[in-house]
Design a protein around this motif. Structure first.
Motif, mmCIF file in Angstrom:
data_model
loop_
_atom_site.group_PDB
_atom_site.id
_atom_site.type_symbol
_atom_site.label_atom_id
_atom_site.label_comp_id
_atom_site.label_asym_id
_atom_site.label_seq_id
_atom_site.Cartn_x
_atom_site.Cartn_y
_atom_site.Cartn_z
ATOM 1 N N LEU A 193 0.829 -1.204 0.000
ATOM 2 C CA LEU A 193 0.000 0.000 0.000
ATOM 3 C C LEU A 193 0.861 1.251 0.000
ATOM 4 O O LEU A 193 0.589 2.213 -0.736
ATOM 5 N N ALA A 194 1.908 1.231 0.832
ATOM 6 C CA ALA A 194 2.803 2.391 0.896
ATOM 7 C C ALA A 194 3.488 2.616 -0.447
ATOM 8 O O ALA A 194 3.594 3.757 -0.923
ATOM 9 N N MET A 195 3.956 1.541 -1.075
ATOM 10 C CA MET A 195 4.602 1.675 -2.380
ATOM 11 C C MET A 195 3.629 2.235 -3.417
ATOM 12 O O MET A 195 4.006 3.083 -4.240
ATOM 13 N N ALA A 196 2.391 1.785 -3.375
ATOM 14 C CA ALA A 196 1.401 2.271 -4.334
ATOM 15 C C ALA A 196 1.136 3.757 -4.148
ATOM 16 O O ALA A 196 1.057 4.523 -5.125
ATOM 17 N N ILE A 197 1.006 4.192 -2.897
ATOM 18 C CA ILE A 197 0.740 5.613 -2.633
ATOM 19 C C ILE A 197 1.949 6.461 -2.991
ATOM 20 O O ILE A 197 1.814 7.564 -3.553
ATOM 21 N N VAL A 198 3.164 5.952 -2.690
ATOM 22 C CA VAL A 198 4.371 6.690 -3.054
ATOM 23 C C VAL A 198 4.448 6.854 -4.575
ATOM 24 O O VAL A 198 4.739 7.947 -5.086
ATOM 25 N N ILE A 199 4.198 5.784 -5.315
ATOM 26 C CA ILE A 199 4.243 5.871 -6.782
ATOM 27 C C ILE A 199 3.172 6.833 -7.297
ATOM 28 O O ILE A 199 3.409 7.606 -8.237
ATOM 29 N N LYS A 200 1.985 6.815 -6.667
ATOM 30 C CA LYS A 200 0.926 7.759 -7.066
ATOM 31 C C LYS A 200 1.390 9.199 -6.861
ATOM 32 O O LYS A 200 1.214 10.058 -7.741
ATOM 33 N N GLU A 201 2.001 9.464 -5.712
ATOM 34 C CA GLU A 201 2.515 10.812 -5.458
ATOM 35 C C GLU A 201 3.641 11.150 -6.428
ATOM 36 O O GLU A 201 3.753 12.292 -6.886
ATOM 37 N N ASP A 202 4.482 10.156 -6.746
ATOM 38 C CA ASP A 202 5.572 10.394 -7.689
ATOM 39 C C ASP A 202 5.043 10.815 -9.052
ATOM 40 O O ASP A 202 5.530 11.780 -9.665
ATOM 41 N N LEU A 203 4.049 10.084 -9.530
ATOM 42 C CA LEU A 203 3.514 10.363 -10.869
ATOM 43 C C LEU A 203 2.897 11.752 -10.949
ATOM 44 O O LEU A 203 2.930 12.399 -12.000
ATOM 45 N N GLN A 204 2.329 12.227 -9.842
ATOM 46 C CA GLN A 204 1.736 13.563 -9.831
ATOM 47 C C GLN A 204 2.789 14.652 -9.940
ATOM 48 O O GLN A 204 2.499 15.783 -10.328
ATOM 49 N N LEU A 205 4.052 14.311 -9.590
ATOM 50 C CA LEU A 205 5.140 15.294 -9.631
ATOM 51 C C LEU A 205 5.863 15.290 -10.961
ATOM 52 O O LEU A 205 6.724 16.131 -11.202
ATOM 53 N N PHE A 206 5.544 14.305 -11.824
ATOM 54 C CA PHE A 206 6.241 14.205 -13.103
ATOM 55 C C PHE A 206 5.824 15.353 -14.023
ATOM 56 O O PHE A 206 4.659 15.532 -14.336
ATOM 57 N N ASP A 207 6.795 16.144 -14.428
ATOM 58 C CA ASP A 207 6.591 17.160 -15.445
ATOM 59 C C ASP A 207 7.559 16.869 -16.580
ATOM 60 O O ASP A 207 7.173 16.429 -17.654
ATOM 61 N N HIS A 208 8.818 17.118 -16.303
ATOM 62 C CA HIS A 208 9.885 16.686 -17.199
ATOM 63 C C HIS A 208 10.780 15.782 -16.359
ATOM 64 O O HIS A 208 11.829 16.215 -15.873
ATOM 65 N N PRO A 209 10.379 14.526 -16.160
ATOM 66 C CA PRO A 209 10.998 13.671 -15.160
ATOM 67 C C PRO A 209 12.486 13.391 -15.369
ATOM 68 O O PRO A 209 13.197 13.154 -14.400
ATOM 69 N N PHE A 210 12.971 13.449 -16.610
ATOM 70 C CA PHE A 210 14.359 13.101 -16.845
ATOM 71 C C PHE A 210 15.271 14.328 -16.875
ATOM 72 O O PHE A 210 16.474 14.193 -17.038
ATOM 73 N N SER A 211 14.678 15.524 -16.731
ATOM 74 C CA SER A 211 15.506 16.724 -16.679
ATOM 75 C C SER A 211 16.143 16.829 -15.300
ATOM 76 O O SER A 211 15.504 16.602 -14.280
ATOM 77 N N ASN A 212 17.437 17.140 -15.280
ATOM 78 C CA ASN A 212 18.186 17.266 -14.021
ATOM 79 C C ASN A 212 18.174 15.978 -13.199
ATOM 80 O O ASN A 212 18.241 16.027 -11.968
ATOM 81 N N ARG A 213 18.039 14.839 -13.855
ATOM 82 C CA ARG A 213 18.101 13.548 -13.167
ATOM 83 C C ARG A 213 19.245 12.748 -13.782
ATOM 84 O O ARG A 213 19.237 12.476 -14.981
ATOM 85 N N SER A 214 20.201 12.382 -12.965
ATOM 86 C CA SER A 214 21.393 11.702 -13.461
ATOM 87 C C SER A 214 21.090 10.250 -13.798
ATOM 88 O O SER A 214 20.394 9.558 -13.047
ATOM 89 N N ALA A 215 21.639 9.809 -14.921
ATOM 90 C CA ALA A 215 21.527 8.398 -15.276
ATOM 91 C C ALA A 215 22.652 7.585 -14.661
ATOM 92 O O ALA A 215 22.481 6.415 -14.306
#
Length: 428
Positions: free
Chosen positions: A191-213
């Motif tokens: 449940l916690a993982m599902a809610i965290v992923i839900k919150e994560d997806l709401q924050l996605f705008d340009h998810p790969f910008s300024n994110r190191s590979a």
């Protein structure tokens, strides 16, 4: 952390009940179906360590983190199967009356290296299990503090709430009485993982910008250590295999479970890091907004883990109590006074819980701690010992390329554990 690891000899009861009346095929086993064993594997592996994965991805980069998790999961699966190979080989050599096919992790150590091997194996199980128990306490203390920060510090929650509760729960000696709480904890984790992923997806705008590979080679061992910690249910391998009604299906069931867990871990780690970037905390639930749903998840996790902490402590208590019972003075005292045995054994439980609580109060960083445990104790338990046992028991009957692979895993495990220890000592 995951559900309970093995007891002092590496055995443990299945967390999910088997269906009565089922018969074993393909070896003497329990009554668990493939579906039940699949559930037991997931319960044994998936735990609070997964909530530190996004922080590990922040350290290594999302591509390097994904590779690290996949590599750790694949290597762990291979070494789990090495233990099954050892069990199969010993079963061929023994009469059915000897062990009925039930070999524990400690038994393998004893067969390979005698008493020293058994002691080494049980010590590693003890220390790694203690590390997982301490991680439980750190996680609960920090999450309660993040929700009720005005009340007390994380250490205050550990001493004021968790210590008295865990002392009381330590008097429960039946693992089967505690197993429903372990299943509840894993439901809360999902449940916690599902809610965290839900919150994560709401924050996605340009998810790969300024994110190191990829953040450099230095960060890969840290991520690999966290990932190894997340695949911690290693010592349950032989117990889970023995619980199956048809042992021949265990390899397939285990492979399916680990593959699914790897996919979930990678998805969870990538989503968490892409959402929060450099602000990702070592426990991802601490990044959640201060609203009622996030608070409910944190409190629910804390309650569930508080009541499954005794399950994590069960193998430790088993080891300590076995050593107490083998002590000549203690046996003499118990023979003269039956009540003294009860007092002594329960006093040892209280003392062990108190010591681990004190240790947890002095560890400030959850992510660094689980990486250290994963890269040292868990690496020795998950890579070094299985390779040693496999070479000793099955080595003469396997092709050259498999012996070379076993030696490679052995050397890698030793090097990785040494690196983790040196890194921990040099950072303090």
């Amino acid at each position: 952390m995951a559900g309970p690891k093995a007891a002092e000899d590496g055995s443990a009861a299945p967390l999910l009940p088997a269906q009565a009346g089922e018969r074993s095929s393909g070896g003497v086993g329990g009554g668990a179906t493939s579906a039940q064993t699949l559930g037991n594997v997931v319960v044994s592996i998936v735990g609070t360590g997964v909530l530190g994965l996004p922080y590990a991805f922040r350290a290594a980069g999302w591509v390097a983190g994904s590779i690290g998790v996949a590599a750790a999961g694949s290597a762990t699966l291979y070494c789990m199967l090495l233990l099954v190979d050892c069990r199969d080989k010993l079963k061929e050599e023994e009469t059915e009356e000897c062990c009925h096919g039930h070999y524990t992790y400690g038994d393998l150590g004893d067969r390979c290296f005698g008493t020293i091997g058994r002691c080494l194996t049980e010590t590693l199980v003890l220390v790694s299990q203690a590390g997982g128990s301490v991680a439980y306490l750190i996680f609960i203390g920090q999450n309660l503090h993040s929700t009720f920060s005005q009340l007390m510090s994380p250490a205050g929650f550990i001493f004021a709430i968790l210590l008295p509760l865990q002392i009381a729960l330590s008097f429960i000696r039946s693992l089967s009485s505690l197993s429903p709480f372990s299943i509840f904890a894993d439901v809360c984790n999902v449940l916690a993982m599902a809610i965290v992923i839900k919150e994560d997806l709401q924050l996605f705008d340009h998810p790969f910008s300024n994110r190191s590979a990829f953040n450099g080679l230095w960060a890969v061992p840290f991520t690999f250590g966290v990932a190894v910690f997340c695949f911690e249910g290693f010592s349950m391998t032989l117990a889970l295999e023995a619980s199956m009604a048809d042992r021949r299906k265990f390899r397939s069931v285990l492979s399916q479970a680990v593959a699914a867990i790897i996919a979930v871990y990678v998805c969870f780690g990538v989503c968490g890091y892409l959402a929060y970037g450099e602000a990702t905390k070592d426990i991802i639930t601490l990044n959640l907004p201060n609203n009622w749903s996030s608070a409910a998840v944190k409190v629910g996790l804390c309650i569930a883990l508080a009541f499954t902490f005794p399950v994590m402590m069960h193998p430790i208590h088993e080891i300590v109590e076995t050593r107490f019972r083998s002590n000549r003075c203690f046996r003499k005292l118990s023979h003269n006074d039956g009540g003294a045995e009860w007092i002594g054994l329960h006093a040892s439980r209280v003392l062990v819980v108190a010591v681990l609580t004190v240790v947890a109060s002095f560890i400030p960083f959850f992510g660094s701690f689980i990486s250290f445990v994963g890269s040292t104790m868990c690496a020795l338990l998950s890579f070094v010992l299985p390779a040693l046992f496999h070479l000793s028991i099955v080595g003469s009957s396997i092709p050259l390329w498999r012996r070379v692979l076993d030696y490679g895993i052995l050397l890698f495990g030793l090097a990785f554990a040494g690196y983790g220890l040196v890194t921990a000592l040099s950072s303090h």
